[in-house]
Design a protein around this motif. Structure first.
Motif, mmCIF file in Angstrom:
data_model
loop_
_atom_site.group_PDB
_atom_site.id
_atom_site.type_symbol
_atom_site.label_atom_id
_atom_site.label_comp_id
_atom_site.label_asym_id
_atom_site.label_seq_id
_atom_site.Cartn_x
_atom_site.Cartn_y
_atom_site.Cartn_z
ATOM 1 N N LEU A 99 0.851 -1.180 0.000
ATOM 2 C CA LEU A 99 0.000 0.000 0.000
ATOM 3 C C LEU A 99 0.890 1.235 0.000
ATOM 4 C CD1 LEU A 99 -2.787 -0.798 2.646
ATOM 5 C CD2 LEU A 99 -2.863 -1.121 0.170
ATOM 6 N N ILE A 100 0.688 2.129 -0.960
ATOM 7 C CA ILE A 100 1.321 3.445 -0.939
ATOM 8 C C ILE A 100 0.265 4.385 -0.385
ATOM 9 C CG2 ILE A 100 2.449 5.251 -2.283
ATOM 10 C CD1 ILE A 100 3.150 3.130 -4.358
ATOM 11 N N VAL A 101 0.494 4.918 0.823
ATOM 12 C CA VAL A 101 -0.564 5.545 1.605
ATOM 13 C C VAL A 101 -0.402 7.065 1.665
ATOM 14 C CG1 VAL A 101 -1.721 5.595 3.843
ATOM 15 C CG2 VAL A 101 -0.741 3.447 2.988
ATOM 16 N N ALA A 102 -1.469 7.771 1.310
ATOM 17 C CA ALA A 102 -1.526 9.226 1.459
ATOM 18 C C ALA A 102 -2.124 9.551 2.819
ATOM 19 C CB ALA A 102 -2.367 9.847 0.354
ATOM 20 N N ILE B 173 4.105 -1.226 3.473
ATOM 21 C CA ILE B 173 3.418 0.060 3.592
ATOM 22 C C ILE B 173 4.426 1.153 3.276
ATOM 23 C CG2 ILE B 173 2.129 1.620 5.088
ATOM 24 C CD1 ILE B 173 1.393 -0.820 6.813
ATOM 25 N N TYR B 174 4.135 1.936 2.235
ATOM 26 C CA TYR B 174 5.064 2.963 1.752
ATOM 27 C C TYR B 174 4.399 4.333 1.796
ATOM 28 C CZ TYR B 174 8.680 -0.111 -0.249
ATOM 29 O OH TYR B 174 9.711 -1.004 -0.425
ATOM 30 N N PRO B 175 5.187 5.395 1.962
ATOM 31 C CA PRO B 175 4.650 6.749 1.836
ATOM 32 C C PRO B 175 4.509 7.134 0.365
ATOM 33 C CG PRO B 175 6.990 6.863 2.263
ATOM 34 C CD PRO B 175 6.625 5.393 2.297
ATOM 35 N N PRO C 259 15.201 12.601 -3.602
ATOM 36 C CA PRO C 259 15.614 11.477 -4.451
ATOM 37 C C PRO C 259 15.302 10.086 -3.920
ATOM 38 C CG PRO C 259 17.518 12.403 -3.302
ATOM 39 C CD PRO C 259 16.348 13.271 -2.943
ATOM 40 N N PHE C 260 14.834 9.957 -2.663
ATOM 41 C CA PHE C 260 14.614 8.622 -2.109
ATOM 42 C C PHE C 260 13.156 8.451 -1.702
ATOM 43 C CE2 PHE C 260 19.123 9.677 -1.260
ATOM 44 C CZ PHE C 260 19.708 8.697 -2.066
ATOM 45 N N LEU C 261 12.752 7.202 -1.447
ATOM 46 C CA LEU C 261 11.332 6.883 -1.262
ATOM 47 C C LEU C 261 10.806 7.198 0.131
ATOM 48 C CD1 LEU C 261 11.014 3.458 -3.130
ATOM 49 C CD2 LEU C 261 10.238 5.710 -3.892
ATOM 50 N N GLY C 262 11.656 7.331 1.126
ATOM 51 C CA GLY C 262 11.198 7.614 2.476
ATOM 52 C C GLY C 262 10.999 6.355 3.310
ATOM 53 N N PHE C 263 10.675 6.567 4.593
ATOM 54 C CA PHE C 263 10.493 5.460 5.533
ATOM 55 C C PHE C 263 9.314 4.591 5.135
ATOM 56 C CE2 PHE C 263 12.645 5.308 9.778
ATOM 57 C CZ PHE C 263 13.760 6.013 9.379
ATOM 58 N N ARG D 98 3.086 8.348 11.491
ATOM 59 C CA ARG D 98 2.184 8.972 10.521
ATOM 60 C C ARG D 98 1.279 7.914 9.893
ATOM 61 N NH1 ARG D 98 4.758 10.960 6.022
ATOM 62 N NH2 ARG D 98 3.096 12.495 5.656
ATOM 63 N N PHE D 99 1.751 6.673 9.846
ATOM 64 C CA PHE D 99 0.999 5.592 9.206
ATOM 65 C C PHE D 99 0.414 4.610 10.231
ATOM 66 C CE2 PHE D 99 4.299 7.195 6.456
ATOM 67 C CZ PHE D 99 3.592 7.509 5.311
ATOM 68 N N ILE D 100 1.196 4.275 11.238
ATOM 69 C CA ILE D 100 0.725 3.365 12.291
ATOM 70 C C ILE D 100 0.969 4.060 13.634
ATOM 71 C CG2 ILE D 100 0.990 1.105 13.377
ATOM 72 C CD1 ILE D 100 1.741 -0.070 10.734
ATOM 73 N N PRO D 101 -0.033 4.781 14.129
ATOM 74 C CA PRO D 101 0.149 5.567 15.359
ATOM 75 C C PRO D 101 0.524 4.727 16.571
ATOM 76 C CG PRO D 101 -1.859 6.237 14.197
ATOM 77 C CD PRO D 101 -1.366 4.993 13.522
#
Length: 455
Positions: free
Chosen positions: A129-132, A292-294, A301-305, A379-382
């Motif tokens: 999942l790429i999550v907004a 789970i991706y941001p 230049p990178f995808l993030g945590f 931000r994704f899993i509190p």
């Protein structure tokens, strides 16, 4: 002259044993005290990472009569990037439609799944999942969805907050791009399987062979039959020699240095970036089911945590991306004066840094601050807290960087000057994600090698 270790498959084992394949370079017999009788090859590959092994395997499957060797400076294949990565089988969402990178990733993922099925290598198609999590991320997420459709990524769909929680009960988000085709695998196991394929087809892997010189044989030896057929001499740091007709290098973190040995340009330069992971404590692994991706920020230049489940049941969190002070520096404080000076005196690195100052400072801060990293994850899993995580492994990415500070994404093939140059193919950069795309990349490298070497 000492004989380098030569890896040969051992029945029922995923690793290899040290033997020397004399008298014929592609036979497998007992250990031999001399390298001389088994040191001539039609093609010598340099680098036994996943790309180098895949390319050597592809060449030998196409040309089974060739005497082929792969030279590796470590004691085993897949020791660096191939054995220090997230293990994700990417589906091809992020890349520019119609680009070689996109085509290789989509094709490579399909080939990877097919290969694992054929070889009985375990994998999990656990999805991603790429999550907004912010409103301003939704337009970028929708653009990614359109890009993925154009790249023919299977099964993509946009889902809302309720469906996010159905798939990932502890994940919070406004909207997500669901990629069920994304998976995970142990790429070191895949690379070792490529090595066995290569050896079973007659190839030779010489470990503990760190290449330090490549040159044409002296005139005195050119009169012999071997001198005419194998005119290039490859030397190791320990004084070992291999004679060959052609050289194919896939040297990852050292690809620029090897290229310069044969007179190539210093650019693009390899700049090492270390990625540090956290690991969820085992009792908290229930928080994550799939990747789970941001939503990636195009300014950086990178995808993030992100959250990455592993084949062993653990869950990796991260990575960050910071300049590594050593090309093979997997620890936070690993330092090589030579590697460090080479990186920080390169103008291309400073141009990249100046364009991404805030991002770079944030990454450096998070490298030392566990709470700062956890805040990114919350931000994704509190529910994730600092007491739920441990510091985990690290990897070093061989990032090719041009003199203008641009990340090099495409193939960079190179030769060199003089007589040696016409007999060498350097793979100075291969499109990422190289592990996912390794079989597709191997076919492209083999095509280029056939053209250049007239095989």
């Amino acid at each position: 002259m000492p004989c380098p270790s030569v890896l040969s498959p051992s029945p029922g084992r995923a690793d290899a044993v040290s033997v020397c394949p004399c008298p014929h370079p592609r036979a497998v017999l007992m250990p031999c005290p001399s390298v001389r009788p088994c040191s001539s090859f039609d093609v010598a590959g340099v680098g036994a990472g996943i790309v180098g092994l895949a390319a050597a395997r592809e060449l030998l499957l196409r040309h089974p009569s060739l005497a082929l060797a792969v030279l590796e400076k470590e004691q085993e294949p897949a020791h660096h990037q191939s054995g220090h990565n997230s293990g994700v089988i990417h589906s091809g969402i992020y890349y520019t439609p119609g680009s070689l990178k996109a085509k290789l990733c989509v094709q490579g993922a399909a080939l990877c799944y097919q290969y694992c099925d054929q070889k009985g290598i375990p994998y999990k198609q656990c999805g991603k999942l790429i999550v907004a999590v912010e409103q301003d991320e939704i337009p970028r997420l929708k653009a990614l969805y359109e890009r993925g459709l154009q790249n023919n990524v299977p099964g993509l769909k946009l889902i809302g907050a309720k469906e996010i929680q159905e798939k990932e009960p502890f994940c919070r988000g406004l909207m997500a791009l669901d990629s069920p085709y994304t998976g995970i695998v142990d790429y070191k196991q895949v690379a070792q399987s490529y090595a066995r394929d290569f050896q079973e087809a007659g190839g030779t892997i010489l470990t503990d062979f760190e290449v330090t010189d490549m040159e044409m044989a002296k005139e005195s030896s050119a009169g012999s039959q071997d001198g005419l057929k194998y005119p290039v001499i490859v030397r190791s740091k320990k004084g070992q020699e291999v004679s060959c007709g052609h050289i194919l290098t896939c040297a990852g973190l050292h690809s620029d240095r090897l290229a310069q040995l044969s007179g190539c340009s210093a650019q693009p330069r390899i700049v090492p970036f270390r990625g540090d992971y956290l690991v969820l404590k085992p009792e908290k692994s229930y928080l994550v089911k799939g990747n789970i991706y941001p939503v990636p920020n195009p300014r950086f230049p990178f995808l993030g945590f992100h959250f990455t489940p592993r084949m062993d049941g653990s869950v990796w969190l991260g990575p960050n991306a910071v300049l590594a002070f050593k090309r093979e520096g997997y620890k936070l404080l690993d330092f090589s004066p030579g590697d460090f000076l080479e990186a920080v005196t390169y103008s291309g690195l400073w141009k990249l840094v100046l364009r991404n100052v805030s991002y770079g400072l944030g990454e450096l801060y998070r490298a030392f601050s566990l709470p700062a990293q956890v805040r990114q994850l919350q931000r994704f899993i509190p529910e994730v807290t600092t007491s739920d995580v441990l510091r985990g492994p690290s990897g070093v990415r061989a990032q090719a960087l041009d003199s203008e500070g641009n990340l090099v994404d495409d193939f960079v093939f190179d030769g060199g000057s003089g007589a040696v140059g016409s007999r060498i193919l350097h793979v100075r950069n291969a499109p990422s994600p190289a592990a996912t795309s390794s079989l597709a990349i191997a076919a492209a490298i083999a095509d280029e090698a056939q053209r250049r070497f007239q095989l």
